[in-house]
Design a protein around this motif. Structure first.
Motif: not given
Length: 194
Positions: A52-54, A74-75, A78-80, A105-109
């Motif tokens: 992913g992105l990290g 993911a794109a 991750v911006r913030r 991080v598979r869930n951004k909740a």
């Protein structure tokens, strides 16, 4: 850890059971009544990573490791996250990125992770200030500016002010940057971790 109250701040960010560094992550997943938060400071801008992105982050002990967003969006996710902000991973467990360990991080909740708009130094400074207010008998009882006893709460983080003039003064003196961080510290102070 002793649970804090509305008028007593007892949170200890150095408690490795509640706020583990990379060397103290529990090996087993949490039981239903257990929780911990891995607080990491973002050191790099997002970049492609395996899965992913990290980012490269550091924990409170200074260890550096990757946090990789493996979400479908993911794109956008991750911006913030900018260098100098905190990624707080709730009940995180290590992933093997060979040759080093890190976190997926598979869930951004917010139940799994959230961002705080500060660095580790500011988080520790605010926690120390809340502890000093508690030790002085001012936490949750006095105006944050003039220290007069007041029942008014005028802010989202439950900071107390005796009136709009003190609130405006505090806001202009930096509370606008601290509010979300103080709110998280107060929630953690009232959390039953184990």
């Amino acid at each position: 850890m002793i649970i804090g109250t509305k008028t007593r701040y007892t949170l200890d960010l150095e408690d490795v059971m509640c706020f583990p560094d990379n060397n103290h992550i529990p090996a087993a997943p949490p039981a239903p009544d257990e929780r911990w938060v891995i607080v990491t400071e973002v050191l790099s801008n997002p970049a492609p990573r395996p899965g992913g992105l990290g980012f490269v982050v550091k924990d409170k002990s200074g260890d550096r490791f990757p946090v990789v967003f493996a979400t479908p969006t993911a794109a956008r996710d991750v911006r913030r996250y900018k260098p100098g902000r905190l990624i707080c991973l709730v009940n995180g467990s290590l992933a093997d990125f060979r040759p080093q360990l890190g976190y997926f991080v598979r869930n951004k909740a917010s139940a799994y992770m959230f961002m705080l708009p500060c660095n580790l130094a500011m988080l520790n400074r605010l926690a120390a200030r809340l502890r000093a207010q508690s030790d002085a008998g001012e936490f949750g009882q006095c105006c944050n500016v003039c220290k007069a006893h007041t029942a008014l709460r005028s802010c989202g983080c439950r900071t107390r002010y005796c009136g709009t003039e003190c609130q405006r003064t505090d806001w202009n003196n930096g509370h606008s940057r601290e509010c979300k961080v103080i709110k998280a510290l107060i929630v953690w102070n009232r959390t039953e971790w184990w």
